[in-house]
Motif scaffolding. Structure first.
Motif, PDB file in Angstrom:
ATOM      1  N   GLY A  32      -5.002   3.037  -8.260  1.00  0.00           N
ATOM      2  CA  GLY A  32      -5.781   3.037  -7.041  1.00  0.00           C
ATOM      3  C   GLY A  32      -7.210   2.656  -7.332  1.00  0.00           C
TER       4      GLY A  32
ATOM      5  N   ARG B 151      -4.180   6.257   9.802  1.00  0.00           N
ATOM      6  CA  ARG B 151      -3.624   6.295   8.452  1.00  0.00           C
ATOM      7  C   ARG B 151      -2.293   5.564   8.363  1.00  0.00           C
ATOM      8  N   ALA B 152      -1.490   5.690   9.380  1.00  0.00           N
ATOM      9  CA  ALA B 152      -0.158   5.084   9.335  1.00  0.00           C
ATOM     10  C   ALA B 152      -0.234   3.570   9.221  1.00  0.00           C
TER      11      ALA B 152
ATOM     12  N   HIS C 229      -3.041   1.937   8.070  1.00  0.00           N
ATOM     13  CA  HIS C 229      -4.057   1.557   7.078  1.00  0.00           C
ATOM     14  C   HIS C 229      -5.205   0.794   7.728  1.00  0.00           C
TER      15      HIS C 229
ATOM     16  N   ILE D 247       0.834  -1.201   0.000  1.00  0.00           N
ATOM     17  CA  ILE D 247       0.000   0.000   0.000  1.00  0.00           C
ATOM     18  C   ILE D 247       0.867   1.248   0.000  1.00  0.00           C
ATOM     19  N   LEU D 248       0.605   2.136  -0.957  1.00  0.00           N
ATOM     20  CA  LEU D 248       1.299   3.414  -0.968  1.00  0.00           C
ATOM     21  C   LEU D 248       0.533   4.453  -0.155  1.00  0.00           C
ATOM     22  N   SER D 249      -0.762   4.454  -0.321  1.00  0.00           N
ATOM     23  CA  SER D 249      -1.579   5.404   0.422  1.00  0.00           C
ATOM     24  C   SER D 249      -3.029   4.957   0.383  1.00  0.00           C
ATOM     25  N   THR D 250      -3.814   5.572   1.251  1.00  0.00           N
ATOM     26  CA  THR D 250      -5.254   5.326   1.267  1.00  0.00           C
ATOM     27  C   THR D 250      -5.981   6.651   1.230  1.00  0.00           C
ATOM     28  N   ARG D 251      -7.194   6.606   0.761  1.00  0.00           N
ATOM     29  CA  ARG D 251      -8.025   7.816   0.750  1.00  0.00           C
ATOM     30  C   ARG D 251      -9.298   7.553   1.522  1.00  0.00           C
TER      31      ARG D 251
ATOM     32  N   ALA E 117      -9.494  11.270   3.726  1.00  0.00           N
ATOM     33  CA  ALA E 117      -8.082  11.292   4.085  1.00  0.00           C
ATOM     34  C   ALA E 117      -7.771  12.407   5.083  1.00  0.00           C
TER      35      ALA E 117
ATOM     36  N   VAL F 223      -7.466   2.414  -2.062  1.00  0.00           N
ATOM     37  CA  VAL F 223      -6.055   2.126  -1.813  1.00  0.00           C
ATOM     38  C   VAL F 223      -5.249   2.359  -3.071  1.00  0.00           C
TER      39      VAL F 223
END
Length: 119
Positions: free
Chosen positions: A105, A73-74, A76, A28-32, A53, A99
């Motif tokens: 994504g 967030r850290a 997920h 995972i790079l990031s989540t919204r 986010a 994700v």
């Protein structure tokens, strides 16, 4: 690949509380936006709560003041604190998380977790 795993459901008496968790794993790079849905037998899945986010939240009218959505967030992970449960809250609860992996994504769904409220 991304996997969402829900936990924390079960059987609770009316008026009781539960905390549902949804943890995402994978590259995972990031989540919204994250969201909780629920589905009653024979009905379509309905939106319960969302969190963006930036932490903005929305709730279905039927759960306002009783349910609280939050996220880490850290890690997920997101949560749904459900208080003052009613028999009509009995349903399968699903988490959904947008994700970003690699260069793409999309939304991913958890497998669902049963919440049963006894009166």
């Amino acid at each position: 690949q991304v996997h969402l795993v829900e936990s924390g459901g079960g059987l609770v008496q009316a008026g009781g509380s539960l905390t549902l968790s949804c943890a995402a794993s994978g590259d995972i790079l990031s989540t919204r936006t994250m969201a909780w849905y629920r589905q009653f037998p024979g009905k379509q899945r309905e939106l319960v709560a969302t969190i963006t986010a930036t932490g903005s939240t929305t709730y279905a009218e039927s759960v306002k003041g009783r349910f609280t959505i939050s996220r880490d967030r850290a890690n997920h992970t997101m949560y749904l604190q459900v208080n003052s449960l009613k028999s009509e809250d009995t349903a399968v609860y699903y988490c959904k998380m947008w994700v970003m992996i690699a260069r793409s994504g999309r939304d991913y769904w958890g497998q669902g977790i049963q919440v049963t409220v006894s009166s």
